[in-house]
Write a protein that holds these residues in place. Structure first.
Motif, short mmCIF file in Angstrom:
data_model
loop_
_atom_site.label_atom_id
_atom_site.label_comp_id
_atom_site.label_asym_id
_atom_site.label_seq_id
_atom_site.Cartn_x
_atom_site.Cartn_y
_atom_site.Cartn_z
N LYS A 213 0.81 -1.23 0.00
CA LYS A 213 0.00 0.00 0.00
C LYS A 213 0.84 1.27 0.00
O LYS A 213 0.35 2.34 -0.34
N ASP A 214 2.13 1.17 0.34
CA ASP A 214 2.99 2.36 0.44
C ASP A 214 4.02 2.50 -0.67
O ASP A 214 4.55 3.59 -0.89
N LYS A 215 4.34 1.42 -1.35
CA LYS A 215 5.45 1.45 -2.31
C LYS A 215 5.12 0.55 -3.49
O LYS A 215 4.44 -0.47 -3.34
N ARG A 216 5.63 0.92 -4.65
CA ARG A 216 5.41 0.14 -5.87
C ARG A 216 6.68 0.19 -6.71
O ARG A 216 7.23 1.25 -6.94
N GLN A 217 7.11 -0.99 -7.18
CA GLN A 217 8.31 -1.08 -8.01
C GLN A 217 7.98 -1.92 -9.24
O GLN A 217 7.33 -2.96 -9.14
N PHE A 218 8.42 -1.45 -10.40
CA PHE A 218 8.20 -2.16 -11.67
C PHE A 218 9.54 -2.61 -12.24
O PHE A 218 10.51 -1.85 -12.22
N TYR A 219 9.58 -3.83 -12.76
CA TYR A 219 10.80 -4.40 -13.31
C TYR A 219 10.50 -4.99 -14.69
O TYR A 219 9.69 -5.90 -14.79
N GLU A 220 11.17 -4.51 -15.69
CA GLU A 220 11.04 -5.08 -17.03
C GLU A 220 12.30 -5.89 -17.30
O GLU A 220 13.24 -5.44 -17.94
N ARG A 221 12.30 -7.11 -16.74
CA ARG A 221 13.49 -7.95 -16.78
C ARG A 221 13.16 -9.33 -16.23
O ARG A 221 12.10 -9.54 -15.65
N SER A 222 14.09 -10.23 -16.37
CA SER A 222 13.95 -11.54 -15.72
C SER A 222 14.79 -11.54 -14.45
O SER A 222 15.65 -10.69 -14.26
N PHE A 223 14.50 -12.50 -13.58
CA PHE A 223 15.15 -12.59 -12.28
C PHE A 223 15.78 -13.96 -12.06
O PHE A 223 15.28 -14.96 -12.54
N THR A 224 16.82 -13.97 -11.23
CA THR A 224 17.25 -15.21 -10.58
C THR A 224 16.45 -15.25 -9.27
O THR A 224 15.85 -14.23 -8.88
N LYS A 225 16.48 -16.37 -8.59
CA LYS A 225 15.76 -16.43 -7.32
C LYS A 225 16.34 -15.43 -6.32
O LYS A 225 15.61 -14.74 -5.61
N GLU A 226 17.65 -15.34 -6.29
CA GLU A 226 18.32 -14.43 -5.35
C GLU A 226 17.95 -12.97 -5.64
O GLU A 226 17.70 -12.20 -4.72
N GLU A 227 17.91 -12.60 -6.91
CA GLU A 227 17.55 -11.22 -7.28
C GLU A 227 16.10 -10.92 -6.90
O GLU A 227 15.81 -9.85 -6.36
N LEU A 228 15.22 -11.86 -7.16
CA LEU A 228 13.82 -11.66 -6.82
C LEU A 228 13.65 -11.53 -5.31
O LEU A 228 12.94 -10.65 -4.82
N GLU A 229 14.33 -12.37 -4.57
CA GLU A 229 14.26 -12.32 -3.12
C GLU A 229 14.83 -11.00 -2.58
O GLU A 229 14.27 -10.41 -1.65
N THR A 230 15.91 -10.51 -3.16
CA THR A 230 16.51 -9.24 -2.75
C THR A 230 15.51 -8.10 -2.95
O THR A 230 15.34 -7.24 -2.06
N GLU A 231 14.84 -8.09 -4.09
CA GLU A 231 13.85 -7.04 -4.37
C GLU A 231 12.67 -7.14 -3.40
O GLU A 231 12.19 -6.15 -2.87
N LEU A 232 12.21 -8.35 -3.16
CA LEU A 232 11.09 -8.56 -2.24
C LEU A 232 11.42 -8.11 -0.83
O LEU A 232 10.60 -7.48 -0.16
N LYS A 233 12.63 -8.36 -0.39
CA LYS A 233 13.03 -7.99 0.98
C LYS A 233 12.98 -6.49 1.22
O LYS A 233 12.82 -6.06 2.36
N GLN A 234 13.07 -5.69 0.19
CA GLN A 234 12.92 -4.23 0.35
C GLN A 234 11.52 -3.87 0.84
O GLN A 234 11.32 -2.82 1.44
N PHE A 235 10.58 -4.74 0.60
CA PHE A 235 9.20 -4.51 1.01
C PHE A 235 8.90 -5.13 2.37
O PHE A 235 7.88 -4.82 2.97
N LEU A 236 9.74 -6.01 2.83
CA LEU A 236 9.51 -6.71 4.10
C LEU A 236 9.98 -5.93 5.30
O LEU A 236 9.60 -6.21 6.42
N ASN A 237 10.84 -4.96 5.09
CA ASN A 237 11.41 -4.19 6.21
C ASN A 237 10.44 -3.20 6.80
O ASN A 237 9.62 -2.64 6.30
#
Length: 182
Positions: A158-182
């Motif tokens: 509800k507070d933040k939105r990020q768009f990615y036009e790319r593919s991910f490795t699992k580690e990259e996806l997890e890194t991006e997701l963790k920015q929202f978990l804090n």
């Protein structure tokens, strides 16, 4: 004929690997009506949306973190990264993370390719099909800088939105997701 041309152009532009395109955006302000069709094939109910129906699913204002991936069975980078989204869905479910897989497969292939693909891989994330030929409307509505290429992903709360036009490795996806978990 126009529909075929639009879908052809989407295919040509798709499956690019644009790793630098990460853009913070705000959700569209307009709330559109939900339009939904069901496609029932041998005990599998595939929900099919146009943009008006999809818009509420990609702009929820709740306490969850949403991961929305735009993909297709014919897109090799998309298929390669699907297990990472499935893993995120399972591993972070307890952290209020919800994954939505939005298929851009062609409607004529729902029964022959998309549904068998979902069943064979036993996808556990929510999967919906997106069928809207007005790409000039929905591509920019989803993200003003999106070329329309897939894979593409939105991670938001509800507070933040990020768009990615790319593919991910699992580690990259997890890194991006963790920015929202804090």
């Amino acid at each position: 004929m126009k529909r075929i041309l639009v879908l052809f152009l989407l295919v040509i532009c798709s499956c690019m690997d644009n790793t630098e395109k990460n853009n913070e955006v705000s959700a569209p302000e307009a709330t559109l009506s939900v339009v939904e069709k069901a496609h029932d094939v041998s005990d599998f109910d595939l929900r099919i949306y146009d943009y008006d129906g999809l818009e509420p699913l990609i702009n929820r204002q709740d306490e969850k973190i949403h991961v929305v991936n735009f993909w297709a069975t014919w897109c090799a980078p998309c298929v390669k990264e699907l297990p990472y989204f499935e893993a995120i869905n399972q591993e972070y479910k307890e952290n209020n993370v919800e994954v939505l897989l939005v298929s851009l497969d062609f409607p004529k292939n729902y029964e022959t390719k998309l549904i068998p693909f979902i069943k064979k891989r036993e996808l556990q994330s929510e999967v919906v099909a997106f069928d809207d030929v007005d790409q000039n409307r929905w591509i920019t509505a989803i993200n003003k800088d999106w070329s329309g290429a897939i894979p593409a992903t939105i991670i938001y709360n509800k507070d933040k939105r990020q768009f990615y036009e790319r593919s991910f490795t699992k580690e990259e996806l997890e890194t991006e997701l963790k920015q929202f978990l804090n």
